[in-house]
Design a protein around this motif. Structure first.
Motif, PDB file in Angstrom:
ATOM      1  N   VAL A 118       1.021  -1.199  -0.078  1.00  0.00           N
ATOM      2  CA  VAL A 118       0.284  -0.161  -0.123  1.00  0.00           C
ATOM      3  C   VAL A 118       0.787   0.841  -0.005  1.00  0.00           C
ATOM      4  CG1 VAL A 118      -1.957   1.415   1.118  1.00  0.00           C
ATOM      5  CG2 VAL A 118      -1.540  -1.074   1.656  1.00  0.00           C
ATOM      6  N   ARG A 119       0.971   2.226  -0.535  1.00  0.00           N
ATOM      7  CA  ARG A 119       1.368   3.840  -1.049  1.00  0.00           C
ATOM      8  C   ARG A 119      -0.273   4.296  -1.262  1.00  0.00           C
ATOM      9  NH1 ARG A 119       6.035   3.751  -5.143  1.00  0.00           N
ATOM     10  NH2 ARG A 119       7.234   2.946  -4.089  1.00  0.00           N
ATOM     11  N   ILE A 120       0.183   5.243   0.432  1.00  0.00           N
ATOM     12  CA  ILE A 120      -1.013   6.681   0.557  1.00  0.00           C
ATOM     13  C   ILE A 120      -0.078   7.865   0.833  1.00  0.00           C
ATOM     14  CG2 ILE A 120      -1.675   5.690   2.653  1.00  0.00           C
ATOM     15  CD1 ILE A 120      -4.334   6.165   1.888  1.00  0.00           C
ATOM     16  N   ALA A 121      -0.982   8.894   0.299  1.00  0.00           N
ATOM     17  CA  ALA A 121      -1.177  10.457   0.931  1.00  0.00           C
ATOM     18  C   ALA A 121      -1.377   9.861   2.351  1.00  0.00           C
ATOM     19  CB  ALA A 121      -1.471  11.458   0.065  1.00  0.00           C
ATOM     20  N   VAL A 122      -0.477  11.271   2.764  1.00  0.00           N
ATOM     21  CA  VAL A 122      -0.340  11.577   4.170  1.00  0.00           C
ATOM     22  C   VAL A 122      -1.508  12.766   4.786  1.00  0.00           C
ATOM     23  CG1 VAL A 122      -0.517  11.283   6.905  1.00  0.00           C
ATOM     24  CG2 VAL A 122      -0.228   9.145   5.252  1.00  0.00           C
ATOM     25  N   VAL A 123      -1.793  12.716   5.294  1.00  0.00           N
ATOM     26  CA  VAL A 123      -1.919  14.759   5.656  1.00  0.00           C
ATOM     27  C   VAL A 123      -2.528  14.742   6.833  1.00  0.00           C
ATOM     28  CG1 VAL A 123      -3.203  16.553   5.386  1.00  0.00           C
ATOM     29  CG2 VAL A 123      -2.822  14.983   2.992  1.00  0.00           C
ATOM     30  N   MET A 124      -1.842  15.881   7.406  1.00  0.00           N
ATOM     31  CA  MET A 124      -1.422  15.789   9.314  1.00  0.00           C
ATOM     32  C   MET A 124      -2.165  17.295   9.137  1.00  0.00           C
ATOM     33  SD  MET A 124       0.580  14.792  12.926  1.00  0.00           S
ATOM     34  CE  MET A 124      -0.551  13.734  13.181  1.00  0.00           C
ATOM     35  N   SER A 125      -2.670  17.621   9.944  1.00  0.00           N
ATOM     36  CA  SER A 125      -3.205  19.548   9.319  1.00  0.00           C
ATOM     37  C   SER A 125      -3.275  19.763  11.436  1.00  0.00           C
ATOM     38  CB  SER A 125      -4.493  19.583   8.789  1.00  0.00           C
ATOM     39  OG  SER A 125      -4.268  18.950   7.810  1.00  0.00           O
ATOM     40  N   GLY A 126      -2.683  21.381  11.499  1.00  0.00           N
ATOM     41  CA  GLY A 126      -3.199  21.732  12.853  1.00  0.00           C
ATOM     42  C   GLY A 126      -1.385  21.936  13.879  1.00  0.00           C
ATOM     43  N   ASP A 127      -2.014  22.014  14.895  1.00  0.00           N
ATOM     44  CA  ASP A 127      -0.500  22.163  15.807  1.00  0.00           C
ATOM     45  C   ASP A 127       0.798  20.597  15.853  1.00  0.00           C
ATOM     46  OD1 ASP A 127      -1.219  24.631  16.925  1.00  0.00           O
ATOM     47  OD2 ASP A 127      -2.603  23.921  18.655  1.00  0.00           O
ATOM     48  N   SER A 128      -0.245  19.808  15.480  1.00  0.00           N
ATOM     49  CA  SER A 128       0.529  18.542  15.400  1.00  0.00           C
ATOM     50  C   SER A 128       1.503  18.704  13.922  1.00  0.00           C
ATOM     51  CB  SER A 128      -0.652  17.104  15.309  1.00  0.00           C
ATOM     52  OG  SER A 128      -1.437  16.832  16.406  1.00  0.00           O
ATOM     53  N   ALA A 129       0.572  18.836  13.293  1.00  0.00           N
ATOM     54  CA  ALA A 129       1.696  18.516  11.227  1.00  0.00           C
ATOM     55  C   ALA A 129       2.731  19.802  11.951  1.00  0.00           C
ATOM     56  CB  ALA A 129       0.832  19.663  10.387  1.00  0.00           C
ATOM     57  N   VAL A 130       2.734  21.423  12.832  1.00  0.00           N
ATOM     58  CA  VAL A 130       3.746  21.531  12.672  1.00  0.00           C
ATOM     59  C   VAL A 130       5.001  21.104  13.867  1.00  0.00           C
ATOM     60  CG1 VAL A 130       4.656  23.501  13.707  1.00  0.00           C
ATOM     61  CG2 VAL A 130       2.554  24.281  12.394  1.00  0.00           C
ATOM     62  N   GLN A 131       4.583  19.692  14.633  1.00  0.00           N
ATOM     63  CA  GLN A 131       5.450  19.438  15.244  1.00  0.00           C
ATOM     64  C   GLN A 131       5.912  18.583  15.095  1.00  0.00           C
ATOM     65  OE1 GLN A 131       3.049  17.923  18.277  1.00  0.00           O
ATOM     66  NE2 GLN A 131       2.299  20.249  19.691  1.00  0.00           N
ATOM     67  N   TRP A 132       5.360  17.498  14.425  1.00  0.00           N
ATOM     68  CA  TRP A 132       6.153  17.089  13.029  1.00  0.00           C
ATOM     69  C   TRP A 132       6.879  17.247  12.268  1.00  0.00           C
ATOM     70  CZ3 TRP A 132       6.567  11.846  14.653  1.00  0.00           C
ATOM     71  CH2 TRP A 132       6.273  11.260  15.877  1.00  0.00           C
ATOM     72  N   ALA A 133       6.509  18.363  11.672  1.00  0.00           N
ATOM     73  CA  ALA A 133       7.301  18.637  10.776  1.00  0.00           C
ATOM     74  C   ALA A 133       9.084  18.205  10.276  1.00  0.00           C
ATOM     75  CB  ALA A 133       7.258  20.609  10.508  1.00  0.00           C
ATOM     76  N   ASN A 134       9.505  18.728  11.552  1.00  0.00           N
ATOM     77  CA  ASN A 134      10.852  18.742  12.009  1.00  0.00           C
ATOM     78  C   ASN A 134      11.538  17.998  12.444  1.00  0.00           C
ATOM     79  OD1 ASN A 134      11.623  21.761  11.118  1.00  0.00           O
ATOM     80  ND2 ASN A 134      10.722  22.408  12.827  1.00  0.00           N
ATOM     81  N   ASN A 135      10.149  16.386  13.035  1.00  0.00           N
ATOM     82  CA  ASN A 135      10.865  15.147  13.442  1.00  0.00           C
ATOM     83  C   ASN A 135      10.557  13.873  12.648  1.00  0.00           C
ATOM     84  OD1 ASN A 135      11.102  16.650  16.375  1.00  0.00           O
ATOM     85  ND2 ASN A 135       9.814  16.843  16.866  1.00  0.00           N
ATOM     86  N   LEU A 136      10.238  14.353  11.126  1.00  0.00           N
ATOM     87  CA  LEU A 136       9.907  13.518  10.245  1.00  0.00           C
ATOM     88  C   LEU A 136      10.631  13.215   9.033  1.00  0.00           C
ATOM     89  CD1 LEU A 136       6.878  10.953  10.681  1.00  0.00           C
ATOM     90  CD2 LEU A 136       6.072  13.172   9.081  1.00  0.00           C
ATOM     91  N   LYS A 137      11.293  12.498   8.362  1.00  0.00           N
ATOM     92  CA  LYS A 137      12.039  12.656   7.926  1.00  0.00           C
ATOM     93  C   LYS A 137      12.062  10.741   6.700  1.00  0.00           C
ATOM     94  CE  LYS A 137      16.107  10.759   9.998  1.00  0.00           C
ATOM     95  NZ  LYS A 137      15.553  10.553  10.507  1.00  0.00           N
TER      96      LYS A 137
END
Length: 104
Positions: free
Chosen positions: A52-71
């Motif tokens: 499975v390949r799927i696009a994932v979207v996370m919104s709001g404050d959680s998105a900002v928190q994960w932006a620098n911690n996900l690679k």
């Protein structure tokens, strides 16, 4: 229109495209990435490969928190709900709107 009781999806896999943080016109932050899952599942008594390949979207404050911690290469468990979107050519695809994300 029928009433749907539940729309909950959970999938574990690897991040295969660099996460991208964007902002909507309303100022809401959205983190987008692609998750790839590979496993063997048992179906009707037989082993079946699952891919499975799927696009994932996370919104709001959680998105900002994960932006620098996900690679790329990180293994995560994403849970949330599925939604259909159409690309600019009108082709529909499913997107996982993650409400929770856990690094494994």
């Amino acid at each position: 229109m029928s009433t749907i009781v539940d729309n909950h999806y959970q999938l574990g896999g690897s991040v295969i495209k660099p996460p991208r943080l964007t902002s909507s016109p309303a100022g809401i932050q959205h983190l987008s990435f692609v998750l790839e899952h590979r496993s063997e599942q048992l179906e009707a008594g037989f082993s079946r490969r699952s891919f499975v390949r799927i696009a994932v979207v996370m919104s709001g404050d959680s998105a900002v928190q994960w932006a620098n911690n996900l690679k790329v290469g990180d293994v995560v468990q994403a849970s949330g709900f599925l939604n259909r979107i159409e690309d600019k050519n009108g082709i529909g695809k499913l997107v996982l709107h993650a409400q929770q994300l856990v690094k494994i």
